[in-house]
Each structure stands twice: as C-alpha cells, then as structure tokens.
Enzyme design. Structure first.
Site, PDB file in Angstrom:
ATOM      1  N   ASP A   1      51.977  33.144  72.713  1.00  0.00           N
ATOM      2  CA  ASP A   1      53.138  33.030  71.815  1.00  0.00           C
ATOM      3  C   ASP A   1      54.320  33.701  72.498  1.00  0.00           C
ATOM      4  OD1 ASP A   1      54.785  32.819  69.355  1.00  0.00           O
ATOM      5  OD2 ASP A   1      52.863  32.350  68.421  1.00  0.00           O
TER       6      ASP A   1
ATOM      7  N   GLU B   1      56.773  24.649  65.010  1.00  0.00           N
ATOM      8  CA  GLU B   1      58.044  25.380  64.985  1.00  0.00           C
ATOM      9  C   GLU B   1      58.764  25.378  66.333  1.00  0.00           C
ATOM     10  OE1 GLU B   1      57.266  28.652  61.543  1.00  0.00           O
ATOM     11  OE2 GLU B   1      56.360  29.124  63.471  1.00  0.00           O
TER      12      GLU B   1
ATOM     13  N   HIS C   1      57.307  28.396  70.815  1.00  0.00           N
ATOM     14  CA  HIS C   1      56.547  29.664  70.834  1.00  0.00           C
ATOM     15  C   HIS C   1      56.088  30.023  72.253  1.00  0.00           C
ATOM     16  CE1 HIS C   1      56.284  30.647  66.580  1.00  0.00           C
ATOM     17  NE2 HIS C   1      56.079  29.377  66.304  1.00  0.00           N
TER      18      HIS C   1
HETATM   19  C1  ACM Z   1      52.390  28.271  61.848  1.00  0.00           C
HETATM   20  O1  ACM Z   1      52.157  29.008  60.886  1.00  0.00           O
HETATM   21  N1  ACM Z   1      53.555  28.339  62.466  1.00  0.00           N
HETATM   22  C2  ACM Z   1      51.402  27.317  62.321  1.00  0.00           C
END
Ligand code: ACM
Length: 636
Positions: A202, A351, A276
C-alpha cells in the site's frame, strides 16, 4: 423443617452450578447439536487415539498443546485401536456424504469423545469444537490447577455453509511481524476461518521481498514513525529516520504459508495496484505517470477524500501507459505465484485516483491508441493486462469491486466492498464473488459511540455485523464463494489494538460464514459471545466490550430544544445518566424509553449501562456541544 429446606436449596444451588458449568456456548453455532446427560472427564490417564496418518497426529499434538499450557499435562497419543477413556480422532474409511471436506461428527459420552471426518480439516474443526466444549480455562496460557476438564455429553454434526471464511489482515499500513501473523492465524482458526487475505502492499509500505526488485523492500518497506492520528501527521522532515516498518523475506513467507496450511488456512496475497502504490513508486519512481522524487507515506495527508470522490495530492498510482509497469508486474506476480500455492492472487484495484493520469500525455496517447473513452476504461485496460500476467503464472485474479468499472475482464473474481452492489452485478454476470461489504464487515470501523472509541471515520456495531447476509436475493448462491471481514490497519499501531478491533465482530462473521442461516439468533449469539469474552480473558486476548455501551440518539425538539434517547444492543440493560458532571451510579436517573430534554445549562452528558444493578458498559461522556453538532448533522 428449616434444615430440610436449607439442604434442599443447597442441593438446588449445586445442581444449578453443575448445569451452568455444562452450558454449551460454541461459536460458530454447529449445524446440529444434541446435548445428553452427564459428561466425560479428561484426566492424565486419558489418551488421544489416532489413525496411522500424519495429519491426525499433528492435530492431536495441537490439542495436546492446549492441555499442556492450561492443565499442565499432556495426553498420551496412541496410534492404534481406540481404547476406553480416550479422545478418538478418526478419518472415515468410507465417505460420509453429509460432511464434505470440512465437516465432522463429534460424540461425547461418559466414556470418551469421538471425532470423525472425511478429511483432516474436519478433524481439525472437530477439535476446535472440543476445545470450546471444555471449560473456558483451557484457553489459559498458564497452568490452572483444580479444574475438572469435563466435556458435556453431546452429539454434533457440523459442516460449513461457505467454503470461503476469510479475514483480511492489512500488514502494509502498519507492519506486523511473522510471529504476530502466526498468532493472528491461531486466533482465527479457533473460529473455523480458513482464509487469510494478506494485504501486502500500500502507500505506507511494501511488505514482501521480491528478489528481482530489491528496492521494493530496501526503500518501500520503511517510513517515519509518527504517533497520534493517522492522516493528520506532520510532514516528515528530510532528516527524520526512515526506520519504521519491515517486510517478510521469501523464507518468512514460505514459513507462514506452511504454518497456515497446517491449520487448514489458505493465504491469499494482495498486491494493490494501480492505486495505493506509493511505496512501489517511492522505490521505482519511473513507474508513475509523473516521475519525480517520492517518499513512502508516513501518515501525513496525501489524498483529498471528499464526499463526492477523491483526488491524489501525491501521485500514488502506477502508470497504465508505461510498458515498464507491466514488466515490473510480471516480475512481481511471477515471484508471488511461486510463493503462494493458493489459486487466486488479489490485485487490489481499489480507490485509484485518476487525476494524474488525466494530465499525462502518455495516458492520453494510450487512450487514443486503444480507443478508451474515459479513465474507468483506462483502469479496465490496466486490469485486463494484469489479468493476463496473473493467468500466465497459472493463477486466477481477484480484485476489489472497482475492477467492474469500465468492464470486467473474463474470469476475474470480485471482492465486493462498497456494499453488495458490485458483488451482485458481478455474480449476475457469472463471476465468482466474495462479499465483504463495508456496511457490515469492516473491522477498522468504530464499534460504539465516537465519544468512547478510538476515532475512525465510520461506525459498525456488532449487531449490524451479525445481520450480514452474504447471498443477496436473486443471486445464484453457487457463485458466492463466501464471506470475509477486513481489518485495515491505518489506525492500528499494535497487536493489542488489532485484537480489540477484530474481536468480537469476527465472531459474528465466523457464525455467518459457517453456520446454517436458519440457526442465526442474536440473543443466543450474544450470550455465547459473553462466554467467549471469558475465554478471551483466559487467553489474554483483548476484545472490545462495546456491545454493552449505550446508543445515543439526539434530535432537536420544539423550540430547538435538544432531546436525547438511549438504546442498547443487548436486552435487559439499564442506562443511568447525569447532566450535572457527576458519575452516574445505579441510584441516578434511569432512562425509561421517553426522550430526555437536555437541561439548558448542561455541559456534559455522562451515561453508563448497568445489568442487575452492576455497571457493565464503560462510562461515556459526551459534551453537549458535540450533541448539538450531531443533531445539526442529522437535520441535513
Ligand atoms: C477498500 O476498502 N479500499 C477495499
């Protein structure tokens, strides 16, 4: 006469004690359970009878590890004909069609316990049930003397509702050691979870050694230790040491995979791309569409999360138009595929901010070349390329539900997190789905009132988690692989808090994923949860007592007067409260179900739940200004 009455009451009390000690409180609730009369007592002369197979021996050893720790003795393991006074673990010679690969039968009577199953996994789950039939002290890490290690007479047939019973553990935002991951596995198998989804990469850290890309861990695994509220940390100075974090070597991963497998747990690795990805970009800046100098995020603000969407303040995405990115991913997924035997690799996909892609000439050229109409289609192009790479390594691809946007690639499986809709959509198109909606199973959310919980941006109470139903109406149950809860670790700085967030909500998820839907019963569940709190205490495992905390509802009444109402997740609790800054005990005003007008000069509401005259919840203090804000927010 008085003496007779006294003796009779003493006998009744003894009976009540016996009855109480044989109360059965298994989580997840078994498929079928019949309780009989009497019990079996495990003593130093009890044996564990097994067959000639290695799997049964290792399961017997695990059971013995519990006896050794808590009771101070080990049972003799006897590979041969079953003897009297034994716990028999028996793999069936001819298949019991009712049990499948993970089911078991457990029969306990005064003479012994017999657990039988088609496969070792079933024996393992039978032993987990046996541990829950033993006194709670069996969870102790220290020897406790004077306990009668009894198992109530019982006949159980049990098997799981879903084959996928998962917990996601984010080891990226905060690094957890190999030993801590093993302990996480130990805890999850107690409740028959069989899937550990490891979120390995991440913005805050890359946690797995990739031998062909050493900078991923030399640079990407380290950030600056900050203390306070994640996402509000100060910008790290250039000379602050980047020594907070860590990673698993490939040897560590092999050890974890083996440890999990011995406990019938698969590990699914997640490499979260294209968004991410700041840790990867910090290691290899040429992978972003705006190459430059990047640092692994240490919790300082780097995304603008607004109600309508999100924008990256720092480019944390891989560039979908750069062939070097696909060469990079080929190496990463190639090594990942050799380390994890599980059939799926999770590629994230959630995201991904597109604001830097939008400005990139390379991405614009890609859109023209591939006839991509918008950024969703750009991401879909990227996902398609990743799918091919993952397939070329002999694995199937799974991603968060954003991979549906711009068109879902053939054969991909979807993990539905933004509610159930993504999962429903994918399931209707015939894709496999794991349901993990943030509405019900996000373990990073607060468990009761923000006034008392460590702050997170959303709340999720145990009772709501228990309402989760993974198979929505109108969807073929065969494509719903199962259920999973997710523990993100942005705000989780140590294992004690990790446990607090995971338990007891994971108990609810374990029951949803394992037990038949028809046996679900909230009141019965919470009474078993209370019994497991006692087990957690013996195991020295932290858990959230939030289910005892009152729910506070506030609204504006006539003439803008502030009105509060209280509620409880559990029945039978009394809520006592004060507005005069003093601590309410059970002589204070008790909420009677009618709205309470907040006195005009009050500055604080203090409240606490009681059961049978004893405080049971935590004392909660909410400023009246806070209540006013809540009422205003509700009006909007
Ligand atoms: C997530 O909670 N962004 C998969």
């Amino acid at each position: 006469m008085k003496k007779i009455i006294l003796a009779f009451s003493a006998a009744c009390m003894m009976l009540a004690t016996v009855a109480q000690s044989t109360k059965i409180a298994i989580i997840p609730e078994p498929t079928e359970l019949k309780q009989g009369e009497g019990s079996f007592k495990v003593t130093t002369s009890t044996q564990i009878s097994i067959g000639k197979d290695e799997a049964s021996r290792s399961i017997a050893n695990e059971l013995n590890a519990s006896f050794e720790k808590a009771a101070g003795f080990k049972l003799k393991v006897n590979a041969g004909a079953a003897v009297a006074n034994s716990i028999q673990l028996s793999l069936l010679k001819s298949e019991d069609k009712d049990l499948g690969n993970e089911g078991y039968r457990l029969a306990a009577s005064a003479t012994g316990v017999k657990i039988s199953a088609n496969k070792p996994a079933g024996l393992f789950y039978g032993v987990q049930t046996l541990l829950q039939l033993l006194p709670n002290e069996i969870e102790s890490k220290k020897v406790i003397k004077g306990i009668a290690w009894t198992v109530p007479s019982v006949s159980i047939m049990d098997k799981p509702r879903f084959g996928w019973r998962g917990l996601m553990f984010d080891v990226s935002r905060h690094f957890f050691t190999k030993q801590e991951v093993k302990e996480f596995i130990d805890d999850m198998v107690r409740y028959k979870f069989n899937m550990l989804h490891l979120h390995l990469t991440d913005d805050q850290g890359w946690r797995i050694e990739i031998k062909s890309l050493p900078k991923l861990t030399e640079v990407g695994a380290w950030n600056v230790k900050k203390t306070g509220q994640f996402n509000y940390f100060s910008q790290p100075a250039d000379d602050e040491p980047r020594n907070y974090g860590g990673f698993y070597t490939q040897e560590d991963i092999k050890e974890l995979v083996k440890y999990a497998k011995e406990r019938f747990v698969d590990i699914m690795p997640e490499i979260d791309v294209p968004g991410h990805s700041l840790a990867a970009v910090a290691a290899y800046p040429e992978l972003s569409s705006t190459p430059g100098k990047y640092k692994v995020n240490s919790g300082e603000p780097f995304m603008d999360w607004s109600d309508t969407g999100f924008t990256a303040l720092v480019d944390n995405a891989l560039c979908p138009a750069n062939e070097k990115v696909y060469e990079f991913l080929d190496k990463v997924f190639g090594e990942i595929a050799t380390l994890f035997p599980f059939e799926y690799i999770h590629m994230g996909g959630d995201e991904c901010a597109k604001n830097f892609w939008e400005k990139s000439d390379q991405v614009k050229a890609l859109m023209q070349r591939e006839n991509l109409k918008n950024q969703h289609e750009v991401q879909s192009y990227f996902v398609g390329r990743v799918n091919k790479i993952i397939n070329s390594k002999g694995k199937k691809m799974m991603g968060w539900d954003e991979i549906l946007e711009g068109g879902l690639v053939e054969g991909a499986a979807v993990m539905s997190w933004r509610g159930m809709e993504g999962g429903i959509d994918a399931a209707k198109k015939g894709h496999e789905v794991v349901m993990t909606p943030n509405s019900h199973v996000y373990l990073d959310f607060m468990q009761s009132d923000p006034a008392i919980e460590p702050p997170v941006y959303a709340s999720l109470r145990l009772s709501k988690t228990y309402q989760f139903e993974p198979v929505p109406e109108g969807v073929d149950p065969k494509v719903i692989k199962g259920a999973q809860a997710n523990e993100w670790s942005e705000q989780v700085f140590n294992t004690r808090h990790l446990q607090y967030m995971v338990w007891p909500r994971s108990l609810a998820v374990s029951e949803i994923a394992w037990s038949p839907k028809k046996t679900r019963n909230w009141n019965d569940f919470v009474s078993r949860v209370e019994d497991h709190f006692d087990r957690f205490n013996f195991a020295d495992r932290k858990y959230a007592p939030s289910m005892y905390d009152p729910l506070v509802n506030v609204k504006k009444g006539e003439k803008n007067k502030l009105l509060v109402d209280f509620d409880s997740e559990l029945s039978g609790l009394d809520i006592h409260y004060s507005f005069d800054n003093s601590y309410p005990d059970n002589h204070y005003a008790k909420y009677d179900g009618t709205s309470i007008e907040v006195p005009i000069d009050a500055i604080k509401l203090i409240l606490i739940s009681y059961r049978n005259g004893k405080p049971i919840g935590r004392m909660m203090t909410i400023g009246i200004d806070d209540l006013k804000k809540r009422a205003e927010k509700k009006k909007k």
